[in-house]
Design a protein around this motif. Structure first.
Motif, PDB file in Angstrom:
ATOM      1  N   VAL A 143     -10.611  -5.422 -12.101  1.00 36.03           N
ATOM      2  CA  VAL A 143      -9.722  -4.261 -12.206  1.00 36.03           C
ATOM      3  C   VAL A 143      -9.967  -3.349 -11.000  1.00 36.03           C
ATOM      4  O   VAL A 143     -11.071  -2.821 -10.831  1.00 36.03           O
ATOM      5  N   CYS A 144      -8.948  -3.255 -10.171  1.00 34.60           N
ATOM      6  CA  CYS A 144      -9.079  -2.391  -8.982  1.00 34.60           C
ATOM      7  C   CYS A 144      -8.364  -1.071  -9.263  1.00 34.60           C
ATOM      8  O   CYS A 144      -7.408  -1.016 -10.030  1.00 34.60           O
ATOM      9  N   GLU A 145      -8.837  -0.065  -8.606  1.00 39.17           N
ATOM     10  CA  GLU A 145      -8.200   1.243  -8.771  1.00 39.17           C
ATOM     11  C   GLU A 145      -7.275   1.480  -7.574  1.00 39.17           C
ATOM     12  O   GLU A 145      -7.670   1.208  -6.437  1.00 39.17           O
ATOM     13  N   ASN A 146      -6.090   1.919  -7.839  1.00 40.58           N
ATOM     14  CA  ASN A 146      -5.156   2.187  -6.740  1.00 40.58           C
ATOM     15  C   ASN A 146      -5.581   3.479  -6.037  1.00 40.58           C
ATOM     16  O   ASN A 146      -5.502   4.577  -6.583  1.00 40.58           O
ATOM     17  N   THR A 147      -6.062   3.324  -4.831  1.00 40.31           N
ATOM     18  CA  THR A 147      -6.574   4.498  -4.092  1.00 40.31           C
ATOM     19  C   THR A 147      -5.643   4.889  -2.942  1.00 40.31           C
ATOM     20  O   THR A 147      -6.001   5.718  -2.107  1.00 40.31           O
ATOM     21  N   CYS A 148      -4.467   4.267  -2.884  1.00 34.21           N
ATOM     22  CA  CYS A 148      -3.561   4.514  -1.744  1.00 34.21           C
ATOM     23  C   CYS A 148      -3.190   5.982  -1.584  1.00 34.21           C
ATOM     24  O   CYS A 148      -3.205   6.514  -0.485  1.00 34.21           O
ATOM     25  N   LYS A 149      -2.848   6.606  -2.725  1.00 32.57           N
ATOM     26  CA  LYS A 149      -2.401   8.002  -2.639  1.00 32.57           C
ATOM     27  C   LYS A 149      -3.491   8.881  -2.043  1.00 32.57           C
ATOM     28  O   LYS A 149      -3.244   9.683  -1.152  1.00 32.57           O
ATOM     29  N   GLU A 150      -4.730   8.685  -2.546  1.00 30.67           N
ATOM     30  CA  GLU A 150      -5.868   9.474  -2.096  1.00 30.67           C
ATOM     31  C   GLU A 150      -6.142   9.212  -0.605  1.00 30.67           C
ATOM     32  O   GLU A 150      -6.359  10.137   0.168  1.00 30.67           O
ATOM     33  N   MET A 151      -6.090   7.903  -0.249  1.00 29.91           N
ATOM     34  CA  MET A 151      -6.335   7.563   1.157  1.00 29.91           C
ATOM     35  C   MET A 151      -5.259   8.139   2.050  1.00 29.91           C
ATOM     36  O   MET A 151      -5.526   8.637   3.145  1.00 29.91           O
ATOM     37  N   GLY A 152      -4.020   8.049   1.562  1.00 28.30           N
ATOM     38  CA  GLY A 152      -2.899   8.615   2.322  1.00 28.30           C
ATOM     39  C   GLY A 152      -3.077  10.110   2.505  1.00 28.30           C
ATOM     40  O   GLY A 152      -2.854  10.651   3.593  1.00 28.30           O
ATOM     41  N   ARG A 153      -3.532  10.762   1.424  1.00 28.78           N
ATOM     42  CA  ARG A 153      -3.723  12.221   1.492  1.00 28.78           C
ATOM     43  C   ARG A 153      -4.797  12.553   2.531  1.00 28.78           C
ATOM     44  O   ARG A 153      -4.619  13.426   3.374  1.00 28.78           O
ATOM     45  N   ASN A 188       0.812  -1.226   0.000  1.00 30.44           N
ATOM     46  CA  ASN A 188       0.000   0.000   0.000  1.00 30.44           C
ATOM     47  C   ASN A 188       0.845   1.276   0.000  1.00 30.44           C
ATOM     48  O   ASN A 188       0.655   2.154   0.849  1.00 30.44           O
ATOM     49  N   ALA A 189       1.774   1.358  -0.930  1.00 33.53           N
ATOM     50  CA  ALA A 189       2.648   2.534  -1.001  1.00 33.53           C
ATOM     51  C   ALA A 189       1.806   3.804  -1.042  1.00 33.53           C
ATOM     52  O   ALA A 189       0.840   3.879  -1.806  1.00 33.53           O
ATOM     53  N   GLY A 190       2.137   4.767  -0.205  1.00 33.63           N
ATOM     54  CA  GLY A 190       1.396   6.028  -0.151  1.00 33.63           C
ATOM     55  C   GLY A 190       0.361   6.015   0.973  1.00 33.63           C
ATOM     56  O   GLY A 190      -0.169   7.048   1.375  1.00 33.63           O
ATOM     57  N   TYR A 191       0.057   4.819   1.454  1.00 31.88           N
ATOM     58  CA  TYR A 191      -0.879   4.717   2.580  1.00 31.88           C
ATOM     59  C   TYR A 191      -0.235   3.812   3.612  1.00 31.88           C
ATOM     60  O   TYR A 191       0.995   3.791   3.741  1.00 31.88           O
ATOM     61  N   ARG A 192      -1.044   3.027   4.343  1.00 33.54           N
ATOM     62  CA  ARG A 192      -0.477   2.162   5.383  1.00 33.54           C
ATOM     63  C   ARG A 192      -0.383   0.718   4.922  1.00 33.54           C
ATOM     64  O   ARG A 192      -1.365   0.200   4.376  1.00 33.54           O
ATOM     65  N   PRO A 193       0.747   0.019   5.162  1.00 39.25           N
ATOM     66  CA  PRO A 193       0.818  -1.402   4.843  1.00 39.25           C
ATOM     67  C   PRO A 193      -0.275  -2.135   5.620  1.00 39.25           C
ATOM     68  O   PRO A 193      -0.713  -1.662   6.677  1.00 39.25           O
ATOM     69  N   GLN A 194      -0.705  -3.249   5.070  1.00 40.09           N
ATOM     70  CA  GLN A 194      -1.862  -3.920   5.674  1.00 40.09           C
ATOM     71  C   GLN A 194      -1.766  -5.428   5.434  1.00 40.09           C
ATOM     72  O   GLN A 194      -1.192  -5.853   4.429  1.00 40.09           O
TER      73      GLN A 194
END
Ligand code: CA
Ligand code: CA
Length: 352
Positions: free
Chosen positions: A106-116, A74-80
């Motif tokens: 097809v999943c969308e990478n939402t890590c950056k948004e979640m991290g923000r 989960n780069a940009g957010y928290r590892p899980q």
């Protein structure tokens, strides 16, 4: 045929293999020992979609082990970690999409948004905490200033009390000195009233009026009586003046003593480790429910009054902080309220 197929199968597996997690337990150059120590396997058995370790630790990137856990970086957010059963189950669990690497979804990478968003929330919380600390510090500073002022005032009052006590003592002496001739004059007057002749005295002329120490005037005044009355009046006036001054000074002294007591009481209150609760002193809050109006005056008392009339019940006066040892200042105890019917005295616990 089988020999021909094997390399092909290997190529297919490696095409979908996900090298994870990036963790110091997983070193490609060494054999892998299951995290529970149950077995040691060659590294190519890690994430080979076959469960080798009892704890499932050899398959962090597949769903081969029922008790396994899949690690998302989960780069940009928290590892899980997600249960292995959720790997390639068609539902996006990891924000970096890696749990669905072979399901076709097809999943969308939402890590950056979640991290923000998380950083924003944390920043807001940090700001609230900073504001809280600023406020607390301001309250502590205010309390410290207030305490100094009160102590200064107390010292001043105690000094003033000394001089007032001396003044009261002096005025008392004056009063007693002034009351002596008055007393004598009363005696003379009394004798005159009883029909005796008074000794010669100064010939003051005054109009007698409403003196509480003298018998009421009548229409049968004799000249002797009038003379006694004339002697009496100036001494009464001087004595009364001395009495007024003494009483006034004594009243001031009592008021001063009351102020000292009240200040001493306020200074003695436990307003928290740094006095941060001092601002609550004297503040009152009300809570109304269907039946009663509850009133809490902090560091003073708690009461309850029926909403539709009736007398107030004391639910306790300020006692002490009563929180658990590590959070002593989280609970206030008000004690010794009005006794319950054939029971103990009422008391109130206030959570701060
Ligand atoms: Ca394996
Ligand atoms: Ca999933």
């Amino acid at each position: 045929m089988l020999l021909l197929l094997l390399p092909l199968l290997g190529a297919l597996v490696s095409a979908v293999e996900v090298k994870r997690p990036h963790h110091h337990f997983y070193e490609e150059s060494k054999p892998f020992t299951c995290l529970d120590g149950s077995a040691t396997i060659s590294f190519d058995q890690v994430n080979d979609d076959y469960c080798d370790c009892k704890d499932g630790s050899d398959e962090p990137g597949t769903s081969a082990c029922p008790n396994g856990r899949f690690h998302c970086t989960n780069a940009g957010y928290r590892p899980q970690y997600v249960p292995s059963s959720r790997v390639n189950d068609g539902i996006c669990d990891c924000c970096d999409t890696t749990d669905e690497y072979n399901s076709g979804v097809v999943c969308e990478n939402t890590c950056k948004e979640m991290g923000r968003k998380e950083r924003e929330t944390l920043q807001q919380m940090a700001e609230v905490a900073r504001e809280g600390f600023r406020l607390k510090q301001a309250l502590i500073d205010e309390a410290s200033k207030g305490r100094e002022e009160k102590q200064g005032k107390l010292a001043e009052l105690q000094e003033g009390k000394k001089s007032l006590e001396e003044q009261v003592e002096t005025l008392k002496t004056h009063k007693e000195a002034a009351e002596k001739p008055e007393k004598e004059a009363v005696e003379i007057h009394q004798k005159a009233w009883d029909g005796e002749c008074p000794p010669a005295g100064p010939s003051h002329v005054a109009i007698p009026s409403g003196n509480p120490l003298l018998p009421p005037p009548t229409h049968t005044h004799t000249p002797i009586f009038n003379l006694a009355r004339i002697i009496f009046l100036p001494s009464f006036s001087v004595a009364q003046n001395a009495r007024d001054q003494f009483e006034e000074a004594e009243k001031s002294l009592k008021e001063m003593e009351e102020s000292i007591r009240s200040l001493e009481k306020e200074i003695s209150f436990d307003f928290g480790p740094l006095g941060e609760f001092a601002y609550l002193y004297g503040q009152c809050y009300e809570l109304t429910n269907n039946e009663y109006i509850y009133r809490l005056c902090l560091f003073n008392r708690v009461s309850q009054k029926p909403k539709h009339g009736g007398s107030e019940t004391n639910l306790g006066t300020w006692g002490s902080w009563a929180g658990p040892e590590d959070q002593k200042f989280s609970v206030m105890k008000y004690e010794h309220g009005t006794g319950c019917w054939q029971g103990p005295n009422r008391s109130t616990t206030v959570s701060v």
